[in-house]
Scaffold this motif. Structure first.
Motif, PDB file in Angstrom:
ATOM      1  N   TRP A 289      55.226  55.452 -92.282  1.00 51.66           N
ATOM      2  CA  TRP A 289      55.278  55.111 -93.778  1.00 51.66           C
ATOM      3  C   TRP A 289      55.450  53.886 -93.787  1.00 51.66           C
ATOM      4  O   TRP A 289      56.447  53.409 -93.057  1.00 51.66           O
ATOM      5  CB  TRP A 289      55.074  55.798 -94.519  1.00 51.66           C
ATOM      6  N   HIS A 290      55.299  52.872 -94.803  1.00 49.68           N
ATOM      7  CA  HIS A 290      55.610  51.133 -95.289  1.00 49.68           C
ATOM      8  C   HIS A 290      55.307  50.599 -96.877  1.00 49.68           C
ATOM      9  O   HIS A 290      55.108  51.887 -97.453  1.00 49.68           O
ATOM     10  CB  HIS A 290      54.902  50.288 -94.599  1.00 49.68           C
ATOM     11  N   ASN A 291      56.712  49.747 -97.057  1.00 50.18           N
ATOM     12  CA  ASN A 291      56.426  49.605 -98.721  1.00 50.18           C
ATOM     13  C   ASN A 291      55.373  49.287 -98.062  1.00 50.18           C
ATOM     14  O   ASN A 291      54.799  48.300 -97.672  1.00 50.18           O
ATOM     15  CB  ASN A 291      57.589  48.770 -98.471  1.00 50.18           C
ATOM     16  N   LEU A 292      54.591  49.742 -99.213  1.00 51.98           N
ATOM     17  CA  LEU A 292      53.787  48.638 -99.906  1.00 51.98           C
ATOM     18  C   LEU A 292      53.540  47.182 -99.931  1.00 51.98           C
ATOM     19  O   LEU A 292      53.058  46.479-100.669  1.00 51.98           O
ATOM     20  CB  LEU A 292      53.140  49.018-100.984  1.00 51.98           C
ATOM     21  N   ALA A 293      54.739  46.705-100.625  1.00 54.49           N
ATOM     22  CA  ALA A 293      54.674  45.099-100.405  1.00 54.49           C
ATOM     23  C   ALA A 293      56.131  44.701-100.326  1.00 54.49           C
ATOM     24  O   ALA A 293      56.824  46.049-100.716  1.00 54.49           O
ATOM     25  CB  ALA A 293      54.404  44.687-102.204  1.00 54.49           C
ATOM     26  N   LEU A 298      62.138  34.053-105.797  1.00 56.03           N
ATOM     27  CA  LEU A 298      62.925  33.015-106.794  1.00 56.03           C
ATOM     28  C   LEU A 298      61.822  32.474-107.403  1.00 56.03           C
ATOM     29  O   LEU A 298      60.966  32.031-108.552  1.00 56.03           O
ATOM     30  CB  LEU A 298      63.908  32.351-105.929  1.00 56.03           C
ATOM     31  N   ALA A 299      60.347  32.326-106.089  1.00 57.43           N
ATOM     32  CA  ALA A 299      59.461  31.769-107.383  1.00 57.43           C
ATOM     33  C   ALA A 299      58.469  32.219-107.559  1.00 57.43           C
ATOM     34  O   ALA A 299      57.916  32.205-108.716  1.00 57.43           O
ATOM     35  CB  ALA A 299      58.845  30.940-105.838  1.00 57.43           C
ATOM     36  N   SER A 300      58.431  33.565-107.144  1.00 57.12           N
ATOM     37  CA  SER A 300      56.969  34.594-108.139  1.00 57.12           C
ATOM     38  C   SER A 300      57.888  34.987-109.087  1.00 57.12           C
ATOM     39  O   SER A 300      57.125  36.331-110.380  1.00 57.12           O
ATOM     40  CB  SER A 300      56.733  35.417-106.831  1.00 57.12           C
ATOM     41  N   CYS A 301      58.768  35.499-108.694  1.00 57.63           N
ATOM     42  CA  CYS A 301      60.235  36.059-110.189  1.00 57.63           C
ATOM     43  C   CYS A 301      59.416  37.180-110.367  1.00 57.63           C
ATOM     44  O   CYS A 301      61.092  38.232-110.497  1.00 57.63           O
ATOM     45  CB  CYS A 301      59.681  34.928-111.710  1.00 57.63           C
ATOM     46  N   THR A 302      58.472  37.644-111.238  1.00 60.18           N
ATOM     47  CA  THR A 302      58.490  38.472-111.662  1.00 60.18           C
ATOM     48  C   THR A 302      56.901  39.547-111.341  1.00 60.18           C
ATOM     49  O   THR A 302      56.619  41.046-111.099  1.00 60.18           O
ATOM     50  CB  THR A 302      57.902  38.879-113.174  1.00 60.18           C
ATOM     51  N   ARG A 303      56.907  38.580-109.916  1.00 57.79           N
ATOM     52  CA  ARG A 303      55.567  39.544-109.017  1.00 57.79           C
ATOM     53  C   ARG A 303      56.123  39.608-107.349  1.00 57.79           C
ATOM     54  O   ARG A 303      56.505  39.014-107.012  1.00 57.79           O
ATOM     55  CB  ARG A 303      54.326  38.338-109.272  1.00 57.79           C
ATOM     56  N   ASP A 304      55.727  40.690-107.373  1.00 60.23           N
ATOM     57  CA  ASP A 304      55.746  41.330-106.073  1.00 60.23           C
ATOM     58  C   ASP A 304      55.163  40.363-104.640  1.00 60.23           C
ATOM     59  O   ASP A 304      53.949  39.618-104.916  1.00 60.23           O
ATOM     60  CB  ASP A 304      55.648  43.077-105.799  1.00 60.23           C
ATOM     61  N   GLN A 305      55.545  40.260-103.574  1.00 55.05           N
ATOM     62  CA  GLN A 305      54.991  39.375-102.713  1.00 55.05           C
ATOM     63  C   GLN A 305      54.391  40.444-101.386  1.00 55.05           C
ATOM     64  O   GLN A 305      55.389  41.348-100.666  1.00 55.05           O
ATOM     65  CB  GLN A 305      56.535  38.975-101.853  1.00 55.05           C
ATOM     66  N   TYR A 306      53.191  40.215-101.000  1.00 55.14           N
ATOM     67  CA  TYR A 306      52.444  41.082-100.608  1.00 55.14           C
ATOM     68  C   TYR A 306      51.697  40.295 -99.016  1.00 55.14           C
ATOM     69  O   TYR A 306      52.064  39.267 -99.043  1.00 55.14           O
ATOM     70  CB  TYR A 306      50.812  41.369-100.824  1.00 55.14           C
ATOM     71  N   PRO A 307      52.059  41.223 -97.693  1.00 51.91           N
ATOM     72  CA  PRO A 307      52.182  40.611 -96.620  1.00 51.91           C
ATOM     73  C   PRO A 307      50.596  40.315 -96.752  1.00 51.91           C
ATOM     74  O   PRO A 307      49.849  40.378 -97.300  1.00 51.91           O
ATOM     75  CB  PRO A 307      52.275  41.379 -95.584  1.00 51.91           C
ATOM     76  N   ALA A 343      55.207  47.849-106.447  1.00 48.01           N
ATOM     77  CA  ALA A 343      54.712  47.691-105.148  1.00 48.01           C
ATOM     78  C   ALA A 343      55.969  48.159-104.165  1.00 48.01           C
ATOM     79  O   ALA A 343      55.588  49.269-103.316  1.00 48.01           O
ATOM     80  CB  ALA A 343      53.886  46.730-104.716  1.00 48.01           C
ATOM     81  N   HIS A 344      56.642  47.660-104.106  1.00 45.44           N
ATOM     82  CA  HIS A 344      57.753  47.126-103.383  1.00 45.44           C
ATOM     83  C   HIS A 344      59.003  48.363-103.418  1.00 45.44           C
ATOM     84  O   HIS A 344      59.246  49.003-102.826  1.00 45.44           O
ATOM     85  CB  HIS A 344      58.300  46.052-103.645  1.00 45.44           C
ATOM     86  N   ASN A 345      58.367  49.121-104.987  1.00 42.18           N
ATOM     87  CA  ASN A 345      59.099  50.676-104.979  1.00 42.18           C
ATOM     88  C   ASN A 345      57.919  52.104-104.251  1.00 42.18           C
ATOM     89  O   ASN A 345      58.614  53.056-104.719  1.00 42.18           O
ATOM     90  CB  ASN A 345      59.880  51.044-106.102  1.00 42.18           C
ATOM     91  N   ILE A 346      56.535  51.690-103.550  1.00 48.31           N
ATOM     92  CA  ILE A 346      56.671  52.441-103.324  1.00 48.31           C
ATOM     93  C   ILE A 346      55.947  52.568-102.139  1.00 48.31           C
ATOM     94  O   ILE A 346      55.937  51.448-101.083  1.00 48.31           O
ATOM     95  CB  ILE A 346      54.508  52.229-104.220  1.00 48.31           C
ATOM     96  N   LEU A 347      56.114  53.788-101.236  1.00 47.34           N
ATOM     97  CA  LEU A 347      56.001  54.007 -99.817  1.00 47.34           C
ATOM     98  C   LEU A 347      54.314  54.526-100.148  1.00 47.34           C
ATOM     99  O   LEU A 347      54.091  55.378-100.513  1.00 47.34           O
ATOM    100  CB  LEU A 347      57.045  54.923 -99.034  1.00 47.34           C
ATOM    101  N   LEU A 355      54.109  57.478-102.386  1.00 44.44           N
ATOM    102  CA  LEU A 355      55.501  57.924-102.612  1.00 44.44           C
ATOM    103  C   LEU A 355      56.206  57.364-103.491  1.00 44.44           C
ATOM    104  O   LEU A 355      56.190  55.635-103.205  1.00 44.44           O
ATOM    105  CB  LEU A 355      56.736  58.908-101.778  1.00 44.44           C
ATOM    106  N   LEU A 356      56.580  57.587-104.989  1.00 46.61           N
ATOM    107  CA  LEU A 356      57.328  56.675-105.805  1.00 46.61           C
ATOM    108  C   LEU A 356      58.578  56.569-105.423  1.00 46.61           C
ATOM    109  O   LEU A 356      58.694  58.095-105.566  1.00 46.61           O
ATOM    110  CB  LEU A 356      56.639  56.417-107.616  1.00 46.61           C
ATOM    111  N   GLY A 357      59.328  55.496-105.602  1.00 47.55           N
ATOM    112  CA  GLY A 357      60.668  55.710-105.601  1.00 47.55           C
ATOM    113  C   GLY A 357      61.797  55.450-106.305  1.00 47.55           C
ATOM    114  O   GLY A 357      61.220  54.481-106.796  1.00 47.55           O
TER     115      GLY A 357
END
Length: 429
Positions: A289-293, A298-307, A343-347, A355-357
């Protein structure tokens, strides 16, 4: 990490980012030699108490970190830095913030773990503000002018002295991630008695293994429970305030969340750690399992970074969306807002099982149909709408129905957004 010797010798000329941690008591004048290139300046973990009045000579400066220093006020020199977007002064002794210290360009302001008792009314003039971190201060109220910060999306006000959450705060059109635990709020905003079963585990029956990860609130270890075949993960909580709130509040929220297929299952709590560290034993997540994002940059501020390579099939996307909506409906029914629905808190796995963590920003609200509780739940619905839009951007096929639903969740009128029970019904069909 850079050195003062290299800076003075001119070997760092032209660099865009400078990180100096050498017990500095004075701002090195040599930094001004980097004025034509320097965009990110990190002076955290030093002994600074002032900044030069002519800091604005660093004309390209966008990011400044001065955490873990000795500032007792936010320097007014910051307000004259025309391009400064990100300001971090965590864990100082700041008791005063002047309106003159706030540049109009600021997008992210972190003043976590200081001694603030009030904020200036001019904070409302920071119209670019998206992220405001105020956990661990002494605030008893928020300035009403903050309502003018219409771009504000993430607010951390946990572990202060707030006695109410103003109605205008709960109706801010873009606010999606809010943490307010640890304040002396009315009964409808504090942790209810925990009725979720959580067995006690003796420390002597736990054998710690390798470290699996670490975060702001504690360390996670591989562990074995005597008499049990399956390995566990044990999280040892720190006592310090994090940017989200108190680790003990996080632990309480994890227990209060109860059982759900999209939550990490709790095996029990450990109360007799030799150093009196609170701890939870949890199911071990499969290695594949992996983190969704990844978390925001610093640039995105409040937005997750997806591969770049992240792609979801329509089936996986719908399974993910349904799973997260289901667990959020479960939490809200128990009077709990996650506060960090990202998304970075979702495995997850490749098929959309998830799973939400991370309950570090979780806060409680009434389970009754009270106006404030409904608005708090709808704030989190906006976070879900943002998540759904991001997932759609990484789906192999467009889905107009889900896109319309994502936009419905993000509408500016908070009260008009659907609840998670309604979302579940829509997603199921």
């Amino acid at each position: 990490m850079h050195s003062l010797d290299d800076l003075r010798a001119g070997r760092l000329r032209g660099i865009p980012r400078l990180n100096l941690k050498q017990g500095l008591e004075q701002f090195p004048e040599e930094i001004f030699a980097l004025a034509e290139s320097l965009e990110i300046l990190d002076l955290s973990d030093n002994a600074l108490s002032t900044l030069p009045e002519d800091l604005h000579r660093l004309t390209r400066l966008k990011v400044l970190f001065c955490s873990n220093n000795r500032f007792n006020h936010l320097p007014e020199a910051l307000g004259r830095c025309a391009k400064l977007e990100t300001i971090g002064f965590r864990s100082n002794q700041i008791s005063e913030v002047s309106g003159a210290a706030l540049p109009p360009s600021v997008r992210a302001l972190t003043l976590t773990d200081n001694a603030l008792e009030r904020l200036p009314d001019s904070l409302g003039q920071c119209h670019q503000l998206q992220k405001l971190m105020l956990t661990g201060n002494r605030l008893s109220a928020l300035p009403a002018s903050l309502a003018d910060c219409q771009r504000l999306e993430l607010l951390r006000i946990a572990s202060n002295r707030l006695t109410s959450l103003p109605d205008w705060l709960l109706r801010m059109p873009r606010l999606a991630w809010l943490a307010y635990a640890g304040n002396p709020l009315p009964e409808g905003f504090v942790a209810p008695p925990v009725d979720a079963p959580c067995p006690s585990i003796a420390w002597q029956d736990i054998e710690l293994g390798a470290e699996l990860g670490r975060g702001a609130s504690g360390l996670i270890h591989l562990a074995h429970w005597r008499g049990q075949d399956a390995p566990l993960a044990v999280k040892l909580y720190k006592g310090a305030i994090t940017s989200d709130g108190s680790p003990l509040a996080e632990m309480s929220a994890c227990i209060a969340a109860g059982d759900h297929p999209q939550l990490v299952r709790l095996a029990g709590r450990i109360d007799d750690h030799p150093q009196q560290l609170p701890a939870l034993a949890m199911q071990l997540i499969p290695a594949q399992w992996h983190n969704l994002a990844g978390p925001p940059s610093l640039a995105s501020c409040t937005r997750d970074q997806y591969p770049d390579a992240r792609r979801l099939s329509p089936t996986a996307l719908r399974r993910l969306a349904l799973g997260i909506a289901s667990v959020c409906a479960h939490l809200h029914a128990r009077g709990l807002s996650h506060g960090d629905l990202y998304a970075h808190n979702i495995l997850c796995d490749d098929h959309g099982q998830c799973l939400l963590g991370d309950f570090g920003a979780a806060s409680f609200h009434s389970t009754a149909e009270q106006p404030a509780a409904i608005l708090l739940q709808r704030l989190e619905v906006r976070a879900f709408g943002i998540l759904l839009s991001e997932l759609l951007a990484h789906c192999t096929q467009p889905d107009e129905q889900l896109q319309a639903l994502a936009e419905h969740c993000q509408q500016a009128d908070v009260a008009q957004r659907p609840g998670f029970s309604e979302l579940l019904a829509l997603l199921a069909h």
